[in-house]
Scaffold this motif. Structure first.
Motif, PDB file in Angstrom:
ATOM      1  N   LEU A   1       0.839  -1.201   0.000  1.00  0.00           N
ATOM      2  CA  LEU A   1       0.000   0.000   0.000  1.00  0.00           C
ATOM      3  C   LEU A   1       0.872   1.249   0.000  1.00  0.00           C
ATOM      4  O   LEU A   1       0.639   2.196  -0.772  1.00  0.00           O
ATOM      5  CB  LEU A   1      -0.907  -0.019   1.232  1.00  0.00           C
ATOM      6  CG  LEU A   1      -2.124   0.904   1.265  1.00  0.00           C
ATOM      7  CD1 LEU A   1      -3.052   0.611   0.098  1.00  0.00           C
ATOM      8  CD2 LEU A   1      -2.868   0.747   2.587  1.00  0.00           C
ATOM      9  N   TYR A   2       1.895   1.246   0.848  1.00  0.00           N
ATOM     10  CA  TYR A   2       2.814   2.382   0.923  1.00  0.00           C
ATOM     11  C   TYR A   2       3.632   2.547  -0.355  1.00  0.00           C
ATOM     12  O   TYR A   2       4.044   3.655  -0.690  1.00  0.00           O
ATOM     13  CB  TYR A   2       3.779   2.206   2.098  1.00  0.00           C
ATOM     14  CG  TYR A   2       3.148   2.343   3.464  1.00  0.00           C
ATOM     15  CD1 TYR A   2       2.086   3.219   3.690  1.00  0.00           C
ATOM     16  CD2 TYR A   2       3.607   1.605   4.551  1.00  0.00           C
ATOM     17  CE1 TYR A   2       1.502   3.350   4.927  1.00  0.00           C
ATOM     18  CE2 TYR A   2       3.030   1.728   5.809  1.00  0.00           C
ATOM     19  CZ  TYR A   2       1.987   2.598   5.995  1.00  0.00           C
ATOM     20  OH  TYR A   2       1.412   2.736   7.235  1.00  0.00           O
ATOM     21  N   LEU A   3       3.862   1.442  -1.044  1.00  0.00           N
ATOM     22  CA  LEU A   3       4.692   1.479  -2.247  1.00  0.00           C
ATOM     23  C   LEU A   3       4.177   2.481  -3.276  1.00  0.00           C
ATOM     24  O   LEU A   3       4.967   3.133  -3.963  1.00  0.00           O
ATOM     25  CB  LEU A   3       4.752   0.072  -2.867  1.00  0.00           C
ATOM     26  CG  LEU A   3       5.596  -0.089  -4.129  1.00  0.00           C
ATOM     27  CD1 LEU A   3       7.063   0.240  -3.857  1.00  0.00           C
ATOM     28  CD2 LEU A   3       5.470  -1.512  -4.671  1.00  0.00           C
ATOM     29  N   PHE A   4       2.865   2.638  -3.355  1.00  0.00           N
ATOM     30  CA  PHE A   4       2.282   3.563  -4.325  1.00  0.00           C
ATOM     31  C   PHE A   4       1.759   4.852  -3.683  1.00  0.00           C
ATOM     32  O   PHE A   4       1.853   5.926  -4.284  1.00  0.00           O
ATOM     33  CB  PHE A   4       1.147   2.868  -5.087  1.00  0.00           C
ATOM     34  CG  PHE A   4       1.601   1.734  -5.950  1.00  0.00           C
ATOM     35  CD1 PHE A   4       2.143   1.969  -7.200  1.00  0.00           C
ATOM     36  CD2 PHE A   4       1.522   0.426  -5.498  1.00  0.00           C
ATOM     37  CE1 PHE A   4       2.593   0.938  -8.000  1.00  0.00           C
ATOM     38  CE2 PHE A   4       1.970  -0.630  -6.284  1.00  0.00           C
ATOM     39  CZ  PHE A   4       2.504  -0.375  -7.534  1.00  0.00           C
ATOM     40  N   LEU A   5       1.241   4.745  -2.475  1.00  0.00           N
ATOM     41  CA  LEU A   5       0.637   5.925  -1.856  1.00  0.00           C
ATOM     42  C   LEU A   5       1.667   6.911  -1.304  1.00  0.00           C
ATOM     43  O   LEU A   5       1.509   8.127  -1.462  1.00  0.00           O
ATOM     44  CB  LEU A   5      -0.319   5.495  -0.740  1.00  0.00           C
ATOM     45  CG  LEU A   5      -1.597   4.774  -1.178  1.00  0.00           C
ATOM     46  CD1 LEU A   5      -2.501   4.517   0.025  1.00  0.00           C
ATOM     47  CD2 LEU A   5      -2.348   5.582  -2.225  1.00  0.00           C
ATOM     48  N   VAL A   6       2.711   6.413  -0.658  1.00  0.00           N
ATOM     49  CA  VAL A   6       3.682   7.327  -0.043  1.00  0.00           C
ATOM     50  C   VAL A   6       4.452   8.144  -1.086  1.00  0.00           C
ATOM     51  O   VAL A   6       4.610   9.356  -0.922  1.00  0.00           O
ATOM     52  CB  VAL A   6       4.647   6.572   0.895  1.00  0.00           C
ATOM     53  CG1 VAL A   6       5.708   7.518   1.450  1.00  0.00           C
ATOM     54  CG2 VAL A   6       3.868   5.940   2.056  1.00  0.00           C
ATOM     55  N   PRO A   7       4.950   7.535  -2.178  1.00  0.00           N
ATOM     56  CA  PRO A   7       5.588   8.365  -3.209  1.00  0.00           C
ATOM     57  C   PRO A   7       4.652   9.442  -3.767  1.00  0.00           C
ATOM     58  O   PRO A   7       5.120  10.509  -4.182  1.00  0.00           O
ATOM     59  CB  PRO A   7       5.956   7.349  -4.301  1.00  0.00           C
ATOM     60  CG  PRO A   7       6.177   6.080  -3.553  1.00  0.00           C
ATOM     61  CD  PRO A   7       5.118   6.100  -2.482  1.00  0.00           C
TER      62      PRO A   7
ATOM     63  N   GLY B   1       7.764   6.015   7.167  1.00  0.00           N
ATOM     64  CA  GLY B   1       8.756   7.089   7.202  1.00  0.00           C
ATOM     65  C   GLY B   1       9.921   6.805   6.272  1.00  0.00           C
ATOM     66  O   GLY B   1      10.472   7.720   5.640  1.00  0.00           O
ATOM     67  N   THR B   2      10.293   5.533   6.167  1.00  0.00           N
ATOM     68  CA  THR B   2      11.386   5.154   5.261  1.00  0.00           C
ATOM     69  C   THR B   2      10.975   5.328   3.809  1.00  0.00           C
ATOM     70  O   THR B   2      11.741   5.853   2.991  1.00  0.00           O
ATOM     71  CB  THR B   2      11.804   3.689   5.518  1.00  0.00           C
ATOM     72  OG1 THR B   2      12.034   3.493   6.916  1.00  0.00           O
ATOM     73  CG2 THR B   2      13.075   3.352   4.756  1.00  0.00           C
ATOM     74  N   PHE B   3       9.774   4.882   3.470  1.00  0.00           N
ATOM     75  CA  PHE B   3       9.244   5.113   2.118  1.00  0.00           C
ATOM     76  C   PHE B   3       9.214   6.613   1.825  1.00  0.00           C
ATOM     77  O   PHE B   3       9.562   7.049   0.723  1.00  0.00           O
ATOM     78  CB  PHE B   3       7.818   4.555   2.004  1.00  0.00           C
ATOM     79  CG  PHE B   3       7.735   3.087   1.733  1.00  0.00           C
ATOM     80  CD1 PHE B   3       7.600   2.626   0.439  1.00  0.00           C
ATOM     81  CD2 PHE B   3       7.765   2.168   2.764  1.00  0.00           C
ATOM     82  CE1 PHE B   3       7.503   1.266   0.170  1.00  0.00           C
ATOM     83  CE2 PHE B   3       7.670   0.810   2.517  1.00  0.00           C
ATOM     84  CZ  PHE B   3       7.543   0.354   1.220  1.00  0.00           C
ATOM     85  N   LEU B   4       8.798   7.379   2.803  1.00  0.00           N
ATOM     86  CA  LEU B   4       8.682   8.831   2.637  1.00  0.00           C
ATOM     87  C   LEU B   4      10.042   9.476   2.398  1.00  0.00           C
ATOM     88  O   LEU B   4      10.178  10.354   1.543  1.00  0.00           O
ATOM     89  CB  LEU B   4       8.024   9.433   3.874  1.00  0.00           C
ATOM     90  CG  LEU B   4       7.820  10.952   3.883  1.00  0.00           C
ATOM     91  CD1 LEU B   4       6.911  11.379   2.739  1.00  0.00           C
ATOM     92  CD2 LEU B   4       7.224  11.396   5.220  1.00  0.00           C
ATOM     93  N   ALA B   5      11.052   9.053   3.157  1.00  0.00           N
ATOM     94  CA  ALA B   5      12.392   9.616   3.003  1.00  0.00           C
ATOM     95  C   ALA B   5      12.938   9.344   1.600  1.00  0.00           C
ATOM     96  O   ALA B   5      13.585  10.207   0.995  1.00  0.00           O
ATOM     97  CB  ALA B   5      13.330   9.039   4.066  1.00  0.00           C
ATOM     98  N   VAL B   6      12.679   8.153   1.085  1.00  0.00           N
ATOM     99  CA  VAL B   6      13.092   7.818  -0.288  1.00  0.00           C
ATOM    100  C   VAL B   6      12.381   8.739  -1.270  1.00  0.00           C
ATOM    101  O   VAL B   6      12.995   9.291  -2.192  1.00  0.00           O
ATOM    102  CB  VAL B   6      12.778   6.342  -0.623  1.00  0.00           C
ATOM    103  CG1 VAL B   6      13.060   6.064  -2.111  1.00  0.00           C
ATOM    104  CG2 VAL B   6      13.598   5.405   0.242  1.00  0.00           C
ATOM    105  N   GLY B   7      11.088   8.918  -1.078  1.00  0.00           N
ATOM    106  CA  GLY B   7      10.298   9.772  -1.969  1.00  0.00           C
ATOM    107  C   GLY B   7      10.761  11.217  -1.947  1.00  0.00           C
ATOM    108  O   GLY B   7      10.826  11.883  -2.992  1.00  0.00           O
ATOM    109  N   ILE B   8      11.106  11.715  -0.766  1.00  0.00           N
ATOM    110  CA  ILE B   8      11.591  13.095  -0.643  1.00  0.00           C
ATOM    111  C   ILE B   8      12.926  13.249  -1.353  1.00  0.00           C
ATOM    112  O   ILE B   8      13.181  14.257  -2.023  1.00  0.00           O
ATOM    113  CB  ILE B   8      11.709  13.480   0.842  1.00  0.00           C
ATOM    114  CG1 ILE B   8      10.311  13.688   1.438  1.00  0.00           C
ATOM    115  CG2 ILE B   8      12.540  14.750   1.016  1.00  0.00           C
ATOM    116  CD1 ILE B   8      10.302  13.979   2.920  1.00  0.00           C
ATOM    117  N   CYS B   9      13.768  12.247  -1.226  1.00  0.00           N
ATOM    118  CA  CYS B   9      15.076  12.287  -1.911  1.00  0.00           C
ATOM    119  C   CYS B   9      14.886  12.338  -3.427  1.00  0.00           C
ATOM    120  O   CYS B   9      15.554  13.106  -4.120  1.00  0.00           O
ATOM    121  CB  CYS B   9      15.901  11.064  -1.519  1.00  0.00           C
ATOM    122  SG  CYS B   9      17.568  11.060  -2.212  1.00  0.00           S
TER     123      CYS B   9
END
Length: 244
Positions: free
Chosen positions: A60-66, A144-152
């Motif tokens: 779920l996070y794989l698509f929503l967090v990015p 939070g880890t998914f989010l940090a990747v997305g922010i980068c």
């Protein structure tokens, strides 16, 4: 600290100034329900737990967090407001942290709004609430880890779609690294130390432990360090672009 808090408030408010946060929360809640009750067979399993709810979180996070992370820096670049922000008497890292914690708070809010599931499972049976709370913590740390990747990834480009796709690809690699398919593939020829190293880099592996109620320092440190590494990478990218 006050500067980071100011950025946090600004970013958090900006999510709700547009339909972004509302749509994101709605999609998260709807998809969580679909995965839990339809695909996870919540009632059919006959067990008082929320494993059917948490099992789908990595995907779920794989698509929503990015999707929520892609606007953090790309939007600033596209609108040109990044130049204005950089002239303020605050550091890039303070801006970075403010943006991260604002988006992470949205993800935390999404999880809090699944509280009816917690109430439901307690009404239907006698679950181990300690295990459920550990799974919630693990899910939030993983998000939070998914989010940090997305922010980068958002820091690398002004195109939100490109940032979105890059974040999905990178997160998919880190999730897939702990899947049985990949582990079995490497076990066929690689020594155990390599197999363990690959599994140890997976977002999935560390979350599965916490979803079962096992909170160990190793898993918590993995997520905290992963967040720190990806945010620092984003900081380096922003600083390099600012220098040019």
């Amino acid at each position: 600290m006050s500067a980071t808090l100011t950025i946090f408030k600004r970013e958090f408010a900006s999510f709700f100034a547009t339909p972004v946060a509302y749509i994101f929360i709605l999609i998260f809640l709807v998809m969580s329900g679909v995965f839990t009750f339809l695909f996870g067979e919540f009632y059919e399993r006959g067990q008082a737990d929320l494993l059917s709810f948490f099992d789908f979180h990595p995907w779920l996070y794989l698509f929503l967090v990015p999707a929520i992370a892609m606007r953090t820096w790309s939007e600033e670049r596209k609108s040109g407001s990044i130049e204005l922000i950089m002239t303020l008497p605050i550091t890039t890292m303070q801006i970075m942290l403010g943006k991260f914690f604002a988006a992470w708070a949205i993800l935390g809010l999404c999880l809090l709004m699944t509280f009816p599931l917690f109430v439901t499972v307690n009404y239907l049976g006698a679950p181990d609430n300690g295990v459920i709370l550990a799974a919630y913590l693990g899910s939030w740390l993983m998000s939070g880890t998914f989010l940090a990747v997305g922010i980068c990834m958002s820091a690398t480009t002004r195109n939100q779609v490109v940032a979105f796709i890059l974040a999905i690809v990178i997160c998919f690699v880190f999730v897939l690294a702990g899947s049985p398919v990949v582990i079995d593939l490497f076990q066929m020829w690689a020594p155990n130390i390599i197999v363990d190293a690959i599994a140890g880099l997976s977002f999935l592996t560390h979350f599965q432990n916490m979803a079962k109620g096992v909170i160990v320092l190793n898993d918590v440190l993995f997520y905290v360090l992963s967040i720190a590494v990806w945010l620092f990478a984003a900081y380096v990218v922003i600083e390099q672009k600012k220098a040019h």
